[in-house]
Motif scaffolding. Sequence first.
Motif, mmCIF file in Angstrom:
data_model
loop_
_atom_site.group_PDB
_atom_site.id
_atom_site.type_symbol
_atom_site.label_atom_id
_atom_site.label_comp_id
_atom_site.label_asym_id
_atom_site.label_seq_id
_atom_site.Cartn_x
_atom_site.Cartn_y
_atom_site.Cartn_z
ATOM 1 N N VAL A 189 0.841 -1.194 0.000
ATOM 2 C CA VAL A 189 0.000 0.000 0.000
ATOM 3 C C VAL A 189 0.873 1.239 0.000
ATOM 4 O O VAL A 189 1.820 1.354 0.804
ATOM 5 C CB VAL A 189 -0.947 0.024 1.212
ATOM 6 N N THR A 190 0.568 2.173 -0.895
ATOM 7 C CA THR A 190 1.260 3.458 -0.940
ATOM 8 C C THR A 190 0.222 4.564 -1.005
ATOM 9 O O THR A 190 -0.993 4.300 -1.081
ATOM 10 C CB THR A 190 2.218 3.520 -2.144
ATOM 11 N N PHE A 191 0.709 5.833 -0.972
ATOM 12 C CA PHE A 191 -0.210 6.970 -0.903
ATOM 13 C C PHE A 191 0.309 8.119 -1.752
ATOM 14 O O PHE A 191 1.490 8.445 -1.736
ATOM 15 C CB PHE A 191 -0.348 7.441 0.550
ATOM 16 N N ASP A 192 -0.607 8.708 -2.543
ATOM 17 C CA ASP A 192 -0.341 9.947 -3.265
ATOM 18 C C ASP A 192 -1.598 10.778 -3.155
ATOM 19 O O ASP A 192 -2.607 10.450 -3.776
ATOM 20 C CB ASP A 192 0.015 9.653 -4.729
ATOM 21 N N ASP A 193 -1.533 11.832 -2.329
ATOM 22 C CA ASP A 193 -2.762 12.486 -1.906
ATOM 23 C C ASP A 193 -3.664 12.840 -3.086
ATOM 24 O O ASP A 193 -3.192 13.338 -4.104
ATOM 25 C CB ASP A 193 -2.419 13.736 -1.073
ATOM 26 N N PRO A 194 -4.997 12.523 -2.964
ATOM 27 C CA PRO A 194 -5.642 11.929 -1.770
ATOM 28 C C PRO A 194 -5.967 10.453 -1.970
ATOM 29 O O PRO A 194 -7.016 9.993 -1.514
ATOM 30 C CB PRO A 194 -6.935 12.740 -1.678
ATOM 31 N N THR A 195 -5.109 9.708 -2.647
ATOM 32 C CA THR A 195 -5.460 8.343 -3.038
ATOM 33 C C THR A 195 -4.506 7.306 -2.444
ATOM 34 O O THR A 195 -3.286 7.431 -2.558
ATOM 35 C CB THR A 195 -5.459 8.212 -4.577
ATOM 36 N N TYR A 196 -5.104 6.296 -1.818
ATOM 37 C CA TYR A 196 -4.377 5.117 -1.372
ATOM 38 C C TYR A 196 -4.468 4.076 -2.485
ATOM 39 O O TYR A 196 -5.538 3.847 -3.052
ATOM 40 C CB TYR A 196 -4.987 4.541 -0.102
ATOM 41 N N THR A 197 -3.349 3.418 -2.780
ATOM 42 C CA THR A 197 -3.354 2.388 -3.823
ATOM 43 C C THR A 197 -2.752 1.111 -3.251
ATOM 44 O O THR A 197 -1.695 1.136 -2.618
ATOM 45 C CB THR A 197 -2.555 2.838 -5.055
ATOM 46 N N ALA A 198 -3.465 -0.016 -3.477
ATOM 47 C CA ALA A 198 -3.034 -1.304 -2.934
ATOM 48 C C ALA A 198 -2.755 -2.277 -4.076
ATOM 49 O O ALA A 198 -3.535 -2.384 -5.022
ATOM 50 C CB ALA A 198 -4.111 -1.866 -2.010
ATOM 51 N N TYR A 199 -1.595 -2.958 -3.975
ATOM 52 C CA TYR A 199 -1.170 -3.940 -4.968
ATOM 53 C C TYR A 199 -0.948 -5.275 -4.268
ATOM 54 O O TYR A 199 -0.545 -5.315 -3.107
ATOM 55 C CB TYR A 199 0.139 -3.506 -5.639
ATOM 56 N N GLN A 200 -1.172 -6.375 -4.975
ATOM 57 C CA GLN A 200 -0.941 -7.701 -4.412
ATOM 58 C C GLN A 200 0.411 -8.241 -4.875
ATOM 59 O O GLN A 200 0.747 -8.176 -6.067
ATOM 60 C CB GLN A 200 -2.056 -8.659 -4.823
ATOM 61 N N ALA A 201 1.157 -8.773 -3.911
ATOM 62 C CA ALA A 201 2.490 -9.304 -4.193
ATOM 63 C C ALA A 201 2.512 -10.798 -3.925
ATOM 64 O O ALA A 201 2.118 -11.252 -2.853
ATOM 65 C CB ALA A 201 3.531 -8.598 -3.326
ATOM 66 N N GLY A 202 2.990 -11.558 -4.895
ATOM 67 C CA GLY A 202 3.097 -13.002 -4.736
ATOM 68 C C GLY A 202 3.303 -13.658 -6.076
ATOM 69 O O GLY A 202 2.971 -13.115 -7.134
ATOM 70 N N GLY A 203 3.900 -14.858 -6.070
ATOM 71 C CA GLY A 203 4.116 -15.585 -7.310
ATOM 72 C C GLY A 203 5.167 -14.958 -8.196
ATOM 73 O O GLY A 203 5.094 -15.069 -9.427
#
Length: 827
Positions: A167-181
């Motif tokens: 999860v990271t942030f660039d105002d005003p948005t939180y962005t979530a990425y999935q890590a695996g594989g």
Amino acid sequence: MKKILLAFLFILPLLSNAQGEASWWFFGHNGGVDFNSGVPLGNGSGALFTFEGCSTISDECGNLLMYSDGSTVWNRNHVSMPNGTGLSGNSSSAQSAIIIPDLQVSNVYFVVTISAGAGLQYSIVNMNLDAGLGDVVPGRKNIQIQQNTQEKVTASLNANGDRYWIVTFDDPTYTAYQAGGGLIDTNPARVVSSTIPVTSALTDARGYIRLSPDGSKIANTSIGSAGSAFLCDFDNSTGVVSNPVTLSNGSSASNRFYGAEFSPNSQLLYLNANSQDSGNGCGTSNVREVIQFNINGPAGWQSSPVALGNVTGTASGRGALQLGIDGKIYQARTCLPWLGVIRDPNSLGTGANYVDDGVALAAGTTSREGLPPFITSFFEPSFLATDANMGSGGGNNNPETDFCDGTPIQFDSSGSGLCATATVNWDFGDGTTDNTFNPVHTFPAPGDYTVTLTVTSGFYSNTAVDVISIYEIPVANAVNNVFLCDSDMDGTEDRDLSTSETAQVIGAQTNPNFAVTYYLTQNNADNNTGAIALPYTFNVGTTTIYARITNDLNAASRECYETTSFDVIVANGSGATAPADLVVCDDDNDGFFTFDLTSVETEVLNGLPAAQFTITYHTTLTDAQNGTADIPNPASYVNTIANGPETIFVRLEDMNPGGCNSTTDFDISVFDTPTANVVPDSSLCDTGNDNTEDVTLTSFDADVLLAQTNTNYVITYHLTQADADADTGALTSPHSMVGTTTFYVRIDNSSNEPCYDTSSFTITLDAQPVANTVTEYRLCDDVSNNGSEVFDLSTKDIEVLGAQNPADFNVLYFVSQADADAGIAGE
């Protein structure tokens, strides 16, 4: 068939990433701490020299694997990896790097880096390279995740326990990425963005973003703007951020927030609060505090934190906060050889016990602003529970918390991910314990059981707790086969199985959570898919139905069940059509009548071929259904209930082999027939000699009725026999008759108007005579002069009658007006 497996509801995080991964910390100017002895000891062997961001990771036994400042990755020998330089992070980025394992590929790690220029990127480290010291995989360095972002990144295990959220942030948005594989998924269809307008106040890229150990909350700070800190909800199943809460330090001048960390139980949030943004300087004039927010506290908790005090050491600048494997939270003391420590971070208020000079660093090393972040789920141990019947031990792919009674449950402490010297103890909440890594346990009865796993590794002992629910398995009782008739001969017949068959499936069971559904295949019944809607249309022939009775106490799973089957047989044939009721008029008003019940057969058959069916008539429904005690002479049946209504039940039976029967009914009723008694003819005077006169017809009702007293009788008067028979053109009373008129009387039974009678009578309209004025009649007394003389009054008739026809009238003479009016003693 009985089913005792529950489809998984929750996938619990593996304990393979135990707290040993956070045993070594490297940060600041060659600063380091080793937790392996049970207490944090300063260590000066690290090669890392950074102002802010840094990251470290060890193996499950606490052996150092690697560390990084976001630009370089050093191996456990403190030597940069062969391909470990030139990463896109920056030592002055607040959270320039975080290292997380790949849960899908063993010995592979993601080194996630962040900087203002390069944005968010990642590189892959394979620990099998460089003779087991690890190296950045060639061609897998500085892979772009997101170009524009602040200097913040955090990670948490997802709800399925198989990948991590980045999860990271660039105002005003939180962005979530999935890590695996082997990759961090940047496919737009699977990237989760949460725009929170109010958090646009976090304009300064410098600060910390943190996820709570249980993955339910996320905190975000910015040092550059006063009062810039927020707490939001995080959904670790979807990656969505929501419900922002603004945090403030009340009236305190220390209102610039940098470091952030949650208590181990995820109930409290700690912030590093400062009076100034000291940049990368030492902050010798900065007034700092460690403040505590009670997330579940009373109203106003978000603006009334508790300052922990004990800030007694040398002044220093902003600093990170980081949870350690010993359950304590540490604070970076900028430019100083110390870490502050919150010794009891699960305790409210000053009971959290903050010590400013808490951990002494090795000689010649100092802390700067940053501390190495760790995946918060490292500090939230848990375990797996699966159906032992469906797998061969630990690692089963169907973890659950809900099971059916009698299920042997495979508990998995993920022994392959624990240090070889670790020990475990299970308390199953039913009075039994076990100290094997992956025990199989069967609970004694339905109920909720609190299962506790205690893992001891080295000097550290941690506990995972979860509630395992055991549900009663219902019994699917046998169901009788269902026989139906094709009631309209269209090749199908409807049946609502819930009206009778459901009760047979349930039988004597009284659990209100048991529910019954029906399917066309055993596979559908076992998998709870494709349940048929009721009522269901069955084709002529035999259809096998599979009934599933389920314990719906946990409606999301519906997996504690049993099945049974039965046949629905639809025979060629038809159902009886209900005929119209038979209603008759009593011919002698005794309340009884001889009915021809067979007169309804055409309606009962409703177009069906009569030769194919037998029709019988019965006085009870049971007799009709069973084909017993039919009425012997239905063509001459005398009702048994005076007047009625009396219900007659009809049985229609198909005479073909394999045919069926059905029943219907109709009512028979006998109604009184009234008599229209003779009304004598009469005359009326034409008072105006205009050939019309009003007559009060209701004055004749008594003559029509005579002794009849039935209150349902209705009398009407008509001008023609046809109108009287048809009950049309009824006259109002009084009626203005014209000339001599014949009236037709109708008397009927209002309960059944066809029961009626008529009669007639005539009213003659007579002309009204006129007595004309006559001249005075005088005679001379005869010679006797006796005062008496004989008058011949008839000689005056002509004068009285005038132009009136003498044949139509009689002229009488009276000696008084009273006698004339009364018509008596006339001459």
